[in-house]
Scaffold this motif. Structure first.
Motif, PDB file in Angstrom:
ATOM      1  N   ALA A   1       0.816  -1.221   0.000  1.00  0.00           N
ATOM      2  CA  ALA A   1       0.000   0.000   0.000  1.00  0.00           C
ATOM      3  C   ALA A   1       0.849   1.270   0.000  1.00  0.00           C
ATOM      4  N   GLU A   2       1.927   1.280   0.775  1.00  0.00           N
ATOM      5  CA  GLU A   2       2.773   2.483   0.859  1.00  0.00           C
ATOM      6  C   GLU A   2       3.453   2.782  -0.473  1.00  0.00           C
ATOM      7  N   LYS A   3       3.999   1.752  -1.100  1.00  0.00           N
ATOM      8  CA  LYS A   3       4.645   1.951  -2.403  1.00  0.00           C
ATOM      9  C   LYS A   3       3.619   2.379  -3.446  1.00  0.00           C
ATOM     10  N   ALA A   4       2.433   1.776  -3.418  1.00  0.00           N
ATOM     11  CA  ALA A   4       1.375   2.161  -4.353  1.00  0.00           C
ATOM     12  C   ALA A   4       1.017   3.629  -4.178  1.00  0.00           C
ATOM     13  N   GLU A   5       0.876   4.051  -2.930  1.00  0.00           N
ATOM     14  CA  GLU A   5       0.558   5.464  -2.680  1.00  0.00           C
ATOM     15  C   GLU A   5       1.646   6.371  -3.234  1.00  0.00           C
ATOM     16  N   LYS A   6       2.886   6.016  -3.010  1.00  0.00           N
ATOM     17  CA  LYS A   6       4.018   6.837  -3.454  1.00  0.00           C
ATOM     18  C   LYS A   6       4.058   6.955  -4.981  1.00  0.00           C
TER      19      LYS A   6
ATOM     20  N   ILE B   1      -4.494  11.518  -6.994  1.00  0.00           N
ATOM     21  CA  ILE B   1      -4.854  11.780  -5.610  1.00  0.00           C
ATOM     22  C   ILE B   1      -5.244  10.439  -5.010  1.00  0.00           C
ATOM     23  N   ASN B   2      -4.594  10.077  -3.927  1.00  0.00           N
ATOM     24  CA  ASN B   2      -4.889   8.806  -3.281  1.00  0.00           C
ATOM     25  C   ASN B   2      -4.467   8.865  -1.834  1.00  0.00           C
ATOM     26  N   ARG B   3      -5.003   7.924  -1.061  1.00  0.00           N
ATOM     27  CA  ARG B   3      -4.648   7.863   0.351  1.00  0.00           C
ATOM     28  C   ARG B   3      -4.761   6.424   0.832  1.00  0.00           C
ATOM     29  N   ILE B   4      -4.168   6.187   1.968  1.00  0.00           N
ATOM     30  CA  ILE B   4      -4.217   4.863   2.585  1.00  0.00           C
ATOM     31  C   ILE B   4      -5.173   4.920   3.771  1.00  0.00           C
ATOM     32  N   THR B   5      -6.015   3.901   3.884  1.00  0.00           N
ATOM     33  CA  THR B   5      -6.900   3.772   5.039  1.00  0.00           C
ATOM     34  C   THR B   5      -6.842   2.333   5.537  1.00  0.00           C
ATOM     35  N   ASN B   6      -7.268   2.144   6.776  1.00  0.00           N
ATOM     36  CA  ASN B   6      -7.370   0.795   7.332  1.00  0.00           C
ATOM     37  C   ASN B   6      -8.719   0.198   6.970  1.00  0.00           C
ATOM     38  N   VAL B   7      -8.705  -1.101   6.706  1.00  0.00           N
ATOM     39  CA  VAL B   7      -9.931  -1.851   6.485  1.00  0.00           C
ATOM     40  C   VAL B   7      -9.827  -3.172   7.239  1.00  0.00           C
TER      41      VAL B   7
END
Length: 142
Positions: free
Chosen positions: A51-56, A64-70
């Motif tokens: 997820a972190e690499k994808a966001e970067k 525009i994107n963000r990481i959230t918990n699911v």
């Protein structure tokens, strides 16, 4: 809990493909996704291998994107399997924002990915009612 990316994708031909092309180029595997349409853009929610690499990399390319918990929880692959989960959540007076599906890559066990405003409480309730919550995306490939 696991992390998901939420990517805002323009509603025009090829926009979603650009997201998947970037991720494939970076060797980021998508394990589960849902895409919801809105008038000017779509929300592409996904659980991936990183997820972190994808966001970067998506941010670097202007998305525009963000990481959230699911919460990801195993669901019985039988009639009523999803209903069992939704019954526990409903009886606990928890409102879900959205759900989508995935599966374990090695044993094909289905997984429901869900989100609520009370995510920690929701996960705790599911665990306390005997559901197997997934703690990391690595569990999806084992």
């Amino acid at each position: 809990m696991i992390k998901q990316n939420i990517v805002f994708v323009e509603n025009k031909a090829g926009s979603l493909r650009k997201v998947t092309e970037i991720l494939a180029g970076e060797k980021i595997d998508i394990y589960g996704f849902a895409c919801f349409d809105a008038p000017e853009f779509a929300l592409f929610r996904m659980v991936s291998s990183d997820a972190e690499k994808a966001e970067k990399v998506l941010t670097e390319d202007g998305f525009i994107n963000r990481i959230t918990n699911v919460i990801a929880v195993n669901v019985k692959d039988e009639v009523g399997g999803l209903d069992e989960i939704l019954n526990v959540v409903g009886e606990s007076n928890i409102s879900l924002d959205y759900i989508y599906t995935s599966y374990h890559r090695t044993n094909q066990i289905p997984v429901v990915i869900l989100h609520s405003d009370e995510i920690f409480l929701t996960e705790s309730i599911l665990r306390n009612n005997g559901f197997k919550a997934i703690d990391s995306v690595d569990e999806l490939v084992k």
